[in-house]
Scaffold this active site. Structure first.
Site, PDB file in Angstrom:
ATOM      1  CG  HIS A  20      65.602  59.879 -21.136  1.00  0.00           C
ATOM      2  ND1 HIS A  20      66.729  59.425 -22.101  1.00  0.00           N
ATOM      3  CD2 HIS A  20      65.397  58.602 -20.599  1.00  0.00           C
ATOM      4  CE1 HIS A  20      67.147  58.292 -21.750  1.00  0.00           C
ATOM      5  NE2 HIS A  20      66.496  57.584 -20.693  1.00  0.00           N
ATOM      6  CG  ASN A  60      67.637  50.600 -35.216  1.00  0.00           C
ATOM      7  OD1 ASN A  60      67.061  50.420 -36.245  1.00  0.00           O
ATOM      8  ND2 ASN A  60      68.946  50.448 -34.988  1.00  0.00           N
ATOM      9  CG  HIS A  71      67.193  60.904 -25.518  1.00  0.00           C
ATOM     10  ND1 HIS A  71      67.294  61.490 -24.583  1.00  0.00           N
ATOM     11  CD2 HIS A  71      66.940  61.683 -26.528  1.00  0.00           C
ATOM     12  CE1 HIS A  71      66.806  63.061 -24.779  1.00  0.00           C
ATOM     13  NE2 HIS A  71      66.648  62.760 -25.992  1.00  0.00           N
ATOM     14  CG  HIS A  73      68.861  58.104 -30.830  1.00  0.00           C
ATOM     15  ND1 HIS A  73      68.500  57.303 -29.639  1.00  0.00           N
ATOM     16  CD2 HIS A  73      70.078  57.464 -31.427  1.00  0.00           C
ATOM     17  CE1 HIS A  73      69.128  56.131 -29.669  1.00  0.00           C
ATOM     18  NE2 HIS A  73      69.971  56.037 -30.746  1.00  0.00           N
ATOM     19  CD  GLN A  75      73.018  55.095 -34.645  1.00  0.00           C
ATOM     20  OE1 GLN A  75      74.280  54.829 -35.065  1.00  0.00           O
ATOM     21  NE2 GLN A  75      72.224  53.910 -34.191  1.00  0.00           N
TER      22      GLN A  75
END
Length: 246
Positions: A20, A60, A71, A73, A75
């Site tokens: 995380h 971003n 966390h 990641h 999209q």
């Protein structure tokens, strides 16, 4: 003429790591290459849906650009239309080909590789700040030697060589102002699914609003209302900051 249609498309999340507190820059080249493969697979799947006209894979980082979920990641958006920005790029390439007989993106890459704004490169990719950069820090990564419409066409050698170069760019960004992790928005430009694919060019773009230690760029009236961009540093200056950061 305005048109309307029922909403469709897709929004997906790609988790980069189970740590995380990490960021993409902390991952290994092998992990980053795996992420690109996943983006390519999801691009192919979304393109096959029938209601997706363009696929956009992006990430971003930083509260300064509105990130609320920290966390690591990214999209993936499957738009039911070709985005306005992409249409402008395609039309610019169409005009360039009509006027010169050459591809606009080929000429951009050739010109930038001869100039002072190349930040890093390897056998398959060149990372540079474009001559007409709008954001304080803006880096484009172009495939060399070959032209690809989207991630589904990207060979494994290009995926494997993209990962370490992109990680180098991110490390340079974070080292630009010691002690301050650079916020950024980054993603892949991909050709539309069913139109003008010969005019599209797969390439990666990273932009940051960081304009100095402890300072970020806010869009003023000239940019927000008139679209007349002012570069706070000058593209050569921001490119040199990144080149000298490591």
């Amino acid at each position: 003429m305005e048109t309307s249609a029922p909403a469709s498309g897709r929004c997906e999340v790609v988790v980069f790591s189970d740590d995380h507190d990490s960021s993409l820059v902390d991952l290994s080249p092998e992990r980053v290459a795996l992420i690109v493969r996943a983006q390519a697979q999801r691009t192919a799947a979304l393109q096959a849906r029938g209601d997706v006209a363009q696929v956009f894979c992006f990430e971003n980082r930083g509260v300064e650009v509105g990130v609320t979920l920290h966390h690591p990641h990214g999209q993936i958006y499957g738009y039911p239309y070709t985005t306005p920005q992409t249409r402008r790029h395609l039309e610019a390439n169409r005009r360039h080909r009509a006027a010169t007989g050459r591809d606009l993106f080929d000429d951009i890459l050739e010109s930038e590789r001869r100039g002072p704004r190349v930040i890093a490169e390897n056998d398959h990719w060149t990372a540079f700040t474009p001559y007409a950069a709008r954001w304080p820090f803006e880096v484009h990564l172009y495939p060399r030697h070959e032209r690809f419409a989207d991630l589904t066409e990207l060979p494994e050698a290009y995926i494997e060589s993209f990962a370490p170069l992109y990680l180098e760019v991110l490390k340079r960004c974070d080292a630009a102002y010691p002690g301050e992790q650079m916020p950024y928005m980054a993603g892949w430009h991909q050709a539309p699914v069913g139109e003008d694919r010969e005019l599209g060019r797969l390439r990666f773009e990273l932009v940051s609003i960081r304009r100095g230690p402890g300072r970020v760029k806010f869009l003023a009236s000239s940019e927000s209302v008139m679209g007349g961009w002012v570069h706070d540093l000058g593209p050569e200056t921001s490119a040199n900051i990144l080149k000298e950061a490591l």
